[in-house]
Scaffold this motif. Structure first.
Motif, PDB file in Angstrom:
ATOM      1  N   SER A 523       0.805  -1.225   0.000  1.00 22.59           N
ATOM      2  CA  SER A 523       0.000   0.000   0.000  1.00 22.59           C
ATOM      3  C   SER A 523       0.835   1.271   0.000  1.00 22.59           C
ATOM      4  N   MET A 524       2.171   1.167   0.115  1.00 19.50           N
ATOM      5  CA  MET A 524       3.023   2.344   0.196  1.00 19.50           C
ATOM      6  C   MET A 524       3.767   2.571  -1.110  1.00 19.50           C
ATOM      7  N   ASP A 525       3.729   3.832  -1.597  1.00 20.62           N
ATOM      8  CA  ASP A 525       4.378   4.174  -2.857  1.00 20.62           C
ATOM      9  C   ASP A 525       5.702   4.917  -2.657  1.00 20.62           C
ATOM     10  N   SER A 526       5.919   5.512  -1.481  1.00 15.53           N
ATOM     11  CA  SER A 526       7.122   6.304  -1.249  1.00 15.53           C
ATOM     12  C   SER A 526       8.319   5.404  -0.959  1.00 15.53           C
ATOM     13  N   ASP A 527       9.508   6.017  -0.899  1.00 21.94           N
ATOM     14  CA  ASP A 527      10.728   5.258  -0.634  1.00 21.94           C
ATOM     15  C   ASP A 527      10.815   4.780   0.804  1.00 21.94           C
ATOM     16  N   PHE A 528      10.070   5.423   1.696  1.00 21.91           N
ATOM     17  CA  PHE A 528      10.058   4.999   3.088  1.00 21.91           C
ATOM     18  C   PHE A 528       8.615   4.916   3.556  1.00 21.91           C
ATOM     19  N   ILE A 529       8.400   4.224   4.646  1.00 22.99           N
ATOM     20  CA  ILE A 529       7.055   4.069   5.190  1.00 22.99           C
ATOM     21  C   ILE A 529       7.029   4.593   6.617  1.00 22.99           C
ATOM     22  N   GLU A 530       5.910   5.171   6.971  1.00 28.41           N
ATOM     23  CA  GLU A 530       5.632   5.554   8.353  1.00 28.41           C
ATOM     24  C   GLU A 530       4.430   4.735   8.788  1.00 28.41           C
ATOM     25  N   ALA A 531       4.720   3.505   9.215  1.00 27.35           N
ATOM     26  CA  ALA A 531       3.664   2.543   9.520  1.00 27.35           C
ATOM     27  C   ALA A 531       2.734   3.070  10.600  1.00 27.35           C
ATOM     28  N   SER A 532       1.437   2.829  10.420  1.00 23.71           N
ATOM     29  CA  SER A 532       0.464   3.310  11.399  1.00 23.71           C
ATOM     30  C   SER A 532       0.372   2.382  12.597  1.00 23.71           C
ATOM     31  N   GLU A 533       0.915   1.172  12.477  1.00 24.05           N
ATOM     32  CA  GLU A 533       0.874   0.222  13.579  1.00 24.05           C
ATOM     33  C   GLU A 533       2.263  -0.366  13.788  1.00 24.05           C
ATOM     34  N   TYR A 534       2.414  -1.112  14.887  1.00 26.06           N
ATOM     35  CA  TYR A 534       3.697  -1.719  15.218  1.00 26.06           C
ATOM     36  C   TYR A 534       3.718  -3.201  14.846  1.00 26.06           C
ATOM     37  N   PHE A 535       2.837  -3.629  13.967  1.00 24.25           N
ATOM     38  CA  PHE A 535       2.756  -5.046  13.617  1.00 24.25           C
ATOM     39  C   PHE A 535       2.328  -5.184  12.159  1.00 24.25           C
ATOM     40  N   LEU A 536       2.392  -6.396  11.655  1.00 22.56           N
ATOM     41  CA  LEU A 536       1.841  -6.704  10.334  1.00 22.56           C
ATOM     42  C   LEU A 536       0.852  -7.856  10.491  1.00 22.56           C
ATOM     43  N   THR A 537      -0.135  -7.888   9.613  1.00 21.50           N
ATOM     44  CA  THR A 537      -1.226  -8.849   9.723  1.00 21.50           C
ATOM     45  C   THR A 537      -1.105  -9.879   8.609  1.00 21.50           C
ATOM     46  N   LEU A 538      -1.031 -11.146   8.987  1.00 26.63           N
ATOM     47  CA  LEU A 538      -0.887 -12.221   8.014  1.00 26.63           C
ATOM     48  C   LEU A 538      -1.368 -13.530   8.614  1.00 26.63           C
ATOM     49  N   GLY A 539      -1.372 -14.573   7.803  1.00 25.28           N
ATOM     50  CA  GLY A 539      -1.811 -15.862   8.306  1.00 25.28           C
ATOM     51  C   GLY A 539      -1.932 -16.862   7.173  1.00 25.28           C
ATOM     52  N   PHE A 540      -2.775 -17.885   7.385  1.00 29.69           N
ATOM     53  CA  PHE A 540      -3.015 -18.905   6.368  1.00 29.69           C
ATOM     54  C   PHE A 540      -4.514 -19.089   6.193  1.00 29.69           C
ATOM     55  N   ASN A 541      -4.872 -19.473   4.969  1.00 27.63           N
ATOM     56  CA  ASN A 541      -6.267 -19.703   4.613  1.00 27.63           C
ATOM     57  C   ASN A 541      -7.071 -18.423   4.845  1.00 27.63           C
ATOM     58  N   GLU A 542      -8.105 -18.469   5.625  1.00 27.89           N
ATOM     59  CA  GLU A 542      -8.906 -17.256   5.863  1.00 27.89           C
ATOM     60  C   GLU A 542      -8.622 -16.630   7.216  1.00 27.89           C
ATOM     61  N   TYR A 543      -7.592 -17.097   7.890  1.00 27.82           N
ATOM     62  CA  TYR A 543      -7.353 -16.675   9.273  1.00 27.82           C
ATOM     63  C   TYR A 543      -6.066 -15.862   9.377  1.00 27.82           C
ATOM     64  N   LEU A 544      -6.177 -14.697  10.006  1.00 28.33           N
ATOM     65  CA  LEU A 544      -5.055 -13.790  10.154  1.00 28.33           C
ATOM     66  C   LEU A 544      -4.753 -13.542  11.634  1.00 28.33           C
ATOM     67  N   PHE A 545      -3.534 -13.162  11.925  1.00 24.87           N
ATOM     68  CA  PHE A 545      -3.171 -12.743  13.278  1.00 24.87           C
ATOM     69  C   PHE A 545      -2.189 -11.581  13.165  1.00 24.87           C
ATOM     70  N   GLU A 546      -2.036 -10.841  14.250  1.00 24.73           N
ATOM     71  CA  GLU A 546      -1.138  -9.688  14.264  1.00 24.73           C
ATOM     72  C   GLU A 546       0.236 -10.117  14.785  1.00 24.73           C
ATOM     73  N   LEU A 547       1.231  -9.961  13.929  1.00 24.71           N
ATOM     74  CA  LEU A 547       2.596 -10.349  14.286  1.00 24.71           C
ATOM     75  C   LEU A 547       3.376  -9.102  14.679  1.00 24.71           C
ATOM     76  N   ASP A 548       3.636  -8.938  15.976  1.00 24.81           N
ATOM     77  CA  ASP A 548       4.457  -7.819  16.433  1.00 24.81           C
ATOM     78  C   ASP A 548       5.846  -8.336  16.793  1.00 24.81           C
ATOM     79  N   LEU A 549       6.724  -7.435  17.218  1.00 33.96           N
ATOM     80  CA  LEU A 549       8.117  -7.798  17.456  1.00 33.96           C
ATOM     81  C   LEU A 549       8.255  -8.806  18.587  1.00 33.96           C
TER      82      LEU A 549
END
Length: 623
Positions: A523-549
């Motif tokens: 979703s980011m077009d610039s050379d750098f990102i200023e993420a709105s959250e401290y995690f990314l959301t991913l998973g398998f099939n239809e189920y996602l979870f929030e992966l933080d540090l």
């Protein structure tokens, strides 16, 4: 237990070794340190406590700092300092020097310029959190762009005094009365306010069914909602707002994470600039023979590499603990790693000891702030490595410890905290020296590109930029963790539960298809990102979870063979719920399962019968 707690104390070293060390180093170095300290110009001494002099790693007390201009000036950085809260009507030369231009300043100016063209009175909110720069920006604009604020009534909620008979909400209600429903305001207005107080005002007016138009606009700002709850914004052309709480103090690019704002602020604090009152006071003290550990800590912080690493460590703890470190909190953090508590309590002390050096204040000051409490989790002494073991061993056996320390810290000319170090060597405080060296190296060397933290930052960048190769690597890691979370009896099967104490365990087959949040991924077009959250959301099939540090660090442990206990599984609740959803999906979709007899490791395939007319619910066969 931390590694350094296992280091042998001086008493545990053999008598022969003590004698050898003493013959080689103690007397010459101790004499040199004492002579150097005595040679320093000495202002009239004031009787003081001997507590510091008796400290096991404190050298001879040097000049008292009761007349230190530097110590008085650097207190500006303290949260408790009256000068940290800038009134909208006052702005001195030092505040002007410390000003840092940010994108939100440009946004504020653009809105003010638009309002100046409006004939109908407008209301503008400058909202955010405590200490994030609202008052500073208002005072800066009043000083440097006074034409922008001409014709405005300005109410600064952080510094205005309230009537003793009225609450904060009642006062704000009175201030905003011209913009109440059915009223006709006569003047543009700016209100600088913390979001919490704005929320209290909003609730109060909602209960009274007042300020409906204003509340509708506040609703459109969605500042009280989480990111997941936000919808499309609406606008009203006579209300405006800038929100400091959405400002990110760091950004992520292809090379990693950085904070231009924190770095510039740190540079301004330490720069040898004519307008930098802090540096000027530091230099004045040294010229007058006033020299303390506070001055040496400040000198270390002038090092550009140290500045870079201090900021990187701060951003790491922000991401790891999902913290908000405002401008005011950042300045207070810098003060705390320069000025030891003992010197703050008793300004007559010089504070010379290894414990009071900047690297140790950064990682050991658990009682001074939440930021420094979180920083202890990043203490390099918590990790185990061959290099650290080698350093610790060599300090105890090296014939010339001082030269060895200089080589370790890549400093062939002047060693930072040289006098303190020589005194500690002379006294044989090798444990403290080892701790100092390991922490100093953490600040003088770059973060390893293959560290868990660096990898996580790379994954966040790839997630927002659509980096498929890096995300494929991350999904492989997550898949490996899934099969180790509660165990796997064979390929493509995972255990339903952790009930290892029973005779049998049930496993289900899983078919995994990687999944991401399509609205955020790429979703980011610039050379750098200023993420709105401290995690990314991913998973398998239809189920996602929030992966933080924090979760990522734990999952890497599991991937590398660590078996989580029930308490740890419950703490990683996001991943546990994600795992259980995959199990339930498999139980509903699949018609075969695996039953494992733990004692014999015998495997039995359990299938649902194909015929509808059988009495058996399941068919079992050994495989």
């Amino acid at each position: 237990m931390r590694k350094y707690d296992l280091l042998p104390s001086i008493e545990e070293i053999s008598i022969d070794e003590k004698i050898t060390k003493s013959q080689q180093q103690t007397n010459p170095i101790l004499d040199e340190v004492a002579a150097t300290l005595v040679e320093a110009p000495m202002p009239p001494r004031v009787k003081q406590s001997h507590e510091e002099d008796d400290h096991p790693t404190a050298p001879v007390q040097s000049t008292p700092n009761m007349n230190s201009s530097f110590l008085r000036k650097i207190k500006i950085l303290q949260k408790s300092s009256t000068e940290t809260v800038v009134h909208a009507n006052t702005f001195g030369s030092f505040q002007n020097y410390m000003h840092i231009t940010r994108p939100i300043e440009k946004e504020t100016i653009e809105k003010l310029e638009f309002i100046k063209t409006c004939t109908t009175p407008q209301l503008m909110f400058i909202c955010g959190s405590v200490g994030d720069g609202k008052s500073h920006l208002l005072a800066y604009l009043k000083q440097n762009r006074p034409e922008l604020l001409e014709g405005f009534y300005i109410h600064n909620d952080a510094t205005e005094s309230y009537s003793r008979t009225k609450s904060a909400e009642e006062t704000l209600e009175q201030i905003l009365q011209p913009f109440a429903d059915g009223m006709s305001p006569t003047k543009h207005m700016i209100v600088a306010i913390n979001i919490g107080k704005l929320h209290n005002f909003y609730i109060r007016q909602a209960e009274a069914n007042r300020f409906n138009a204003l509340r509708q606009y506040i609703d459109s700002l969605q500042i009280f909602e989480t990111e997941a709850e936000k919808t499309t914004k609406t606008t009203l052309n006579y209300f405006h707002a800038v929100d400091f709480s959405k400002v990110k103090y760091y950004r992520i690019d292809q090379s990693g994470v950085s904070s231009p704002f924190y770095l510039e602020a740190l540079y301004k604090i330490t720069a040898p600039h004519p307008a930098n009152e802090i540096y000027n006071a530091w230099k004045q003290d040294l010229d007058n023979g006033i020299h303390t550990i506070v001055h040496e800590n400040f000198e270390m912080l002038m090092n550009k590499q140290v500045q870079k690493r201090v900021v990187e460590k701060l951003v790491q703890t922000i991401i790891r603990n999902k913290m908000i470190v405002s401008t005011r909190s950042f300045y207070n953090f810098i003060f705390d790693i320069i000025v030891p508590s003992s010197v703050l309590i008793n300004p007559n002390r010089t504070g010379f000891s290894i414990q009071n050096t900047l690297p140790n204040l950064l990682f050991e000051s658990i009682d001074r702030s939440d930021v420094l409490l979180s920083m202890t989790e990043l203490d390099p002494l918590n990790s185990k490595g061959m290099l650290e073991d080698e350093i610790i061993t060599n300090i105890f056996i090296h014939a010339d410890v001082f030269t060895y320390v200089k080589e370790l810290l890549n400093n062939e000319e002047k060693l930072m905290f040289e006098k303190v170090m020589k005194y500690a060597i002379a006294k044989g405080f090798y444990k403290e020296i080892a701790k100092y060296i390991i922490r100093s190296k953490e600040l003088l060397e770059d973060e390893q590109s293959d560290s868990i933290y660096s990898k996580f930052i790379q994954y966040i960048y790839s997630y927002y930029k659509g980096g498929y190769e890096a995300l494929e690597e991350l999904f492989i890691i997550i898949e490996q963790v899934l099969f180790k979370w509660k165990g796997s009896p064979r390929d493509n099967f995972i255990y339903v539960s952790n009930e290892a104490q029973k005779d049998y365990r049930l496993a289900v087959p899983v078919d995994l298809e990687p999944k991401v949040d399509e609205d955020v991924f790429d979703s980011m077009d610039s050379d750098f990102i200023e993420a709105s959250e401290y995690f990314l959301t991913l998973g398998f099939n239809e189920y996602l979870f929030e992966l933080d540090l924090r979760l990522f660090e734990f999952l890497i442990l599991v991937k590398n063979g660590y078996c989580p206990n029930l308490t740890e599984i419950n703490q990683a609740i996001q991943f546990e719920e994600f795992y259980n959803k995959l199990v339930r999906e498999a139980e509903e979709k699949e018609n075969r399962f695996l039953l494992v007899h733990l004692q014999s490791n015998a495997h039995f395939e359990v299938t649902k019968p194909r015929s509808k007319f059988t009495k058996n619910k399941y068919e079992v066969r050994k495989v």
